[in-house]
Design an enzyme around this catalytic site. Structure first.
Site, PDB file in Angstrom:
ATOM      1  N   HIS A  52     -13.572  10.355   0.407  1.00 28.85           N
ATOM      2  CA  HIS A  52     -14.276   9.713  -0.700  1.00 28.85           C
ATOM      3  C   HIS A  52     -15.387   8.814  -0.154  1.00 28.85           C
ATOM      4  O   HIS A  52     -15.462   8.566   1.053  1.00 28.85           O
ATOM      5  CB  HIS A  52     -13.314   8.900  -1.585  1.00 28.85           C
ATOM      6  CG  HIS A  52     -12.416   7.997  -0.816  1.00 28.85           C
ATOM      7  ND1 HIS A  52     -11.073   8.226  -0.659  1.00 28.85           N
ATOM      8  CD2 HIS A  52     -12.693   6.877  -0.144  1.00 28.85           C
ATOM      9  CE1 HIS A  52     -10.559   7.281   0.084  1.00 28.85           C
ATOM     10  NE2 HIS A  52     -11.518   6.456   0.419  1.00 28.85           N
TER      11      HIS A  52
HETATM   12  C1  T46 Z   1     -10.911   3.765   2.207  1.00 34.44           C
HETATM   13  C2  T46 Z   1      -9.815   4.173   3.131  1.00 34.44           C
HETATM   14  C3  T46 Z   1     -10.017   3.680   4.516  1.00 34.44           C
HETATM   15  C4  T46 Z   1      -4.799   0.581  -4.870  1.00 34.44           C
HETATM   16  O1  T46 Z   1      -4.096   0.510  -5.913  1.00 34.44           O
HETATM   17  N1  T46 Z   1      -5.397  -0.542  -4.380  1.00 34.44           N
HETATM   18  C5  T46 Z   1      -6.160  -0.509  -3.235  1.00 34.44           C
HETATM   19  O2  T46 Z   1      -6.687  -1.572  -2.802  1.00 34.44           O
HETATM   20  C6  T46 Z   1      -6.345   0.745  -2.572  1.00 34.44           C
HETATM   21  C7  T46 Z   1      -7.188   0.840  -1.316  1.00 34.44           C
HETATM   22  C8  T46 Z   1      -5.743   1.856  -3.097  1.00 34.44           C
HETATM   23  N2  T46 Z   1      -4.968   1.765  -4.222  1.00 34.44           N
HETATM   24  C9  T46 Z   1      -4.326   2.972  -4.742  1.00 34.44           C
HETATM   25  C10 T46 Z   1      -5.257   4.063  -5.221  1.00 34.44           C
HETATM   26  C11 T46 Z   1      -4.477   5.325  -4.985  1.00 34.44           C
HETATM   27  O3  T46 Z   1      -3.648   5.582  -6.107  1.00 34.44           O
HETATM   28  O4  T46 Z   1      -3.551   3.563  -3.676  1.00 34.44           O
HETATM   29  C12 T46 Z   1      -3.575   4.975  -3.797  1.00 34.44           C
HETATM   30  C13 T46 Z   1      -4.021   5.616  -2.495  1.00 34.44           C
HETATM   31  O5  T46 Z   1      -5.417   5.346  -2.307  1.00 34.44           O
HETATM   32  P1  T46 Z   1      -6.402   6.355  -1.546  1.00 34.44           P
HETATM   33  O6  T46 Z   1      -5.986   7.749  -1.808  1.00 34.44           O
HETATM   34  O7  T46 Z   1      -7.805   5.999  -1.938  1.00 34.44           O
HETATM   35  O8  T46 Z   1      -6.104   6.002  -0.032  1.00 34.44           O
HETATM   36  P2  T46 Z   1      -6.946   6.403   1.274  1.00 34.44           P
HETATM   37  O9  T46 Z   1      -6.159   5.960   2.448  1.00 34.44           O
HETATM   38  O10 T46 Z   1      -7.380   7.816   1.224  1.00 34.44           O
HETATM   39  O11 T46 Z   1      -8.276   5.519   1.184  1.00 34.44           O
HETATM   40  C14 T46 Z   1      -8.204   4.123   1.332  1.00 34.44           C
HETATM   41  C15 T46 Z   1      -9.197   3.422   0.390  1.00 34.44           C
HETATM   42  O12 T46 Z   1      -8.956   3.850  -0.946  1.00 34.44           O
HETATM   43  C16 T46 Z   1     -10.624   3.714   0.750  1.00 34.44           C
HETATM   44  O13 T46 Z   1     -11.467   2.785   0.101  1.00 34.44           O
HETATM   45  O14 T46 Z   1     -12.046   3.638   2.603  1.00 34.44           O
HETATM   46  O15 T46 Z   1      -8.503   3.784   2.677  1.00 34.44           O
END
Ligand code: T46
Length: 138
Positions: A52
């Site tokens: 993303h």
């Molecule tokens: C990034 C990389 C390095 C939350 O509720 N609060 C938060 O602060 C974050 C970061 C995520 N979430 C929720 C949203 C999704 O339902 O946690 C779930 C997993 O998030 P995501 O699939 O976006 O996780 P990553 O590891 O792919 O990405 C994260 C960050 O979202 C992103 O900004 O740069 O870590």
């Protein structure tokens, strides 16, 4: 914002016989006020994270323990980084797609972010992101 604005930042280290201490100050070591911290841990071998870009968010990613790879893409070019030391952080600016993989066992990625979590700030579709990045290019 483009991939050239993303860079490794060396953070201060205080060494003494008890070990090392590193600190990060918003507006000083990173070019934003820190509004949120989160961390990735217990990442299974072979996992991919990211996939993303953010419309307005600045982030600093730090390998607190272990190591992992991050590939950045601004819609025009790619750049790959390997994070492996807790006194280096990778600054990621807005409108940069990121993919993370090659997590070592026990790795922990801490992220310092410029804003609270907001799903509306994400591009989670690569084609949509590329179209927006290219439309915004000078
Ligand atoms: C990034 C990389 C390095 C939350 O509720 N609060 C938060 O602060 C974050 C970061 C995520 N979430 C929720 C949203 C999704 O339902 O946690 C779930 C997993 O998030 P995501 O699939 O976006 O996780 P990553 O590891 O792919 O990405 C994260 C960050 O979202 C992103 O900004 O740069 O870590």
């Amino acid at each position: 914002m483009a991939i050239q604005d993303c860079r490794l930042i060396e953070l201060p280290q205080v060494h003494d016989q008890r070990g090392n201490l590193t600190f990060v100050e918003g507006g000083r070591h990173v070019p934003f006020d820190i509004q949120r911290a989160y961390y990735l841990y217990d990442v299974p071998a072979g996992s991919h994270r990211g996939g993303h870009a953010h419309r307005g968010l600045y982030q600093l990613l730090i390998a607190m323990s272990g190591s992992f790879d991050i590939t950045l893409d601004d819609g025009f070019e790619n750049k790959k980084f390997h994070l492996a030391r807790p006194h280096y952080g990778l600054l990621i600016t807005p409108m940069v797609w990121r993919e993370m993989d090659n997590f070592s066992g026990g790795s922990v990625c801490m992220v310092l972010a410029s804003a609270h979590y907001d799903e509306a700030d994400y591009y989670r579709d690569y084609d949509q992101f590329c179209a927006a990045a290219r439309a915004a290019a000078p």
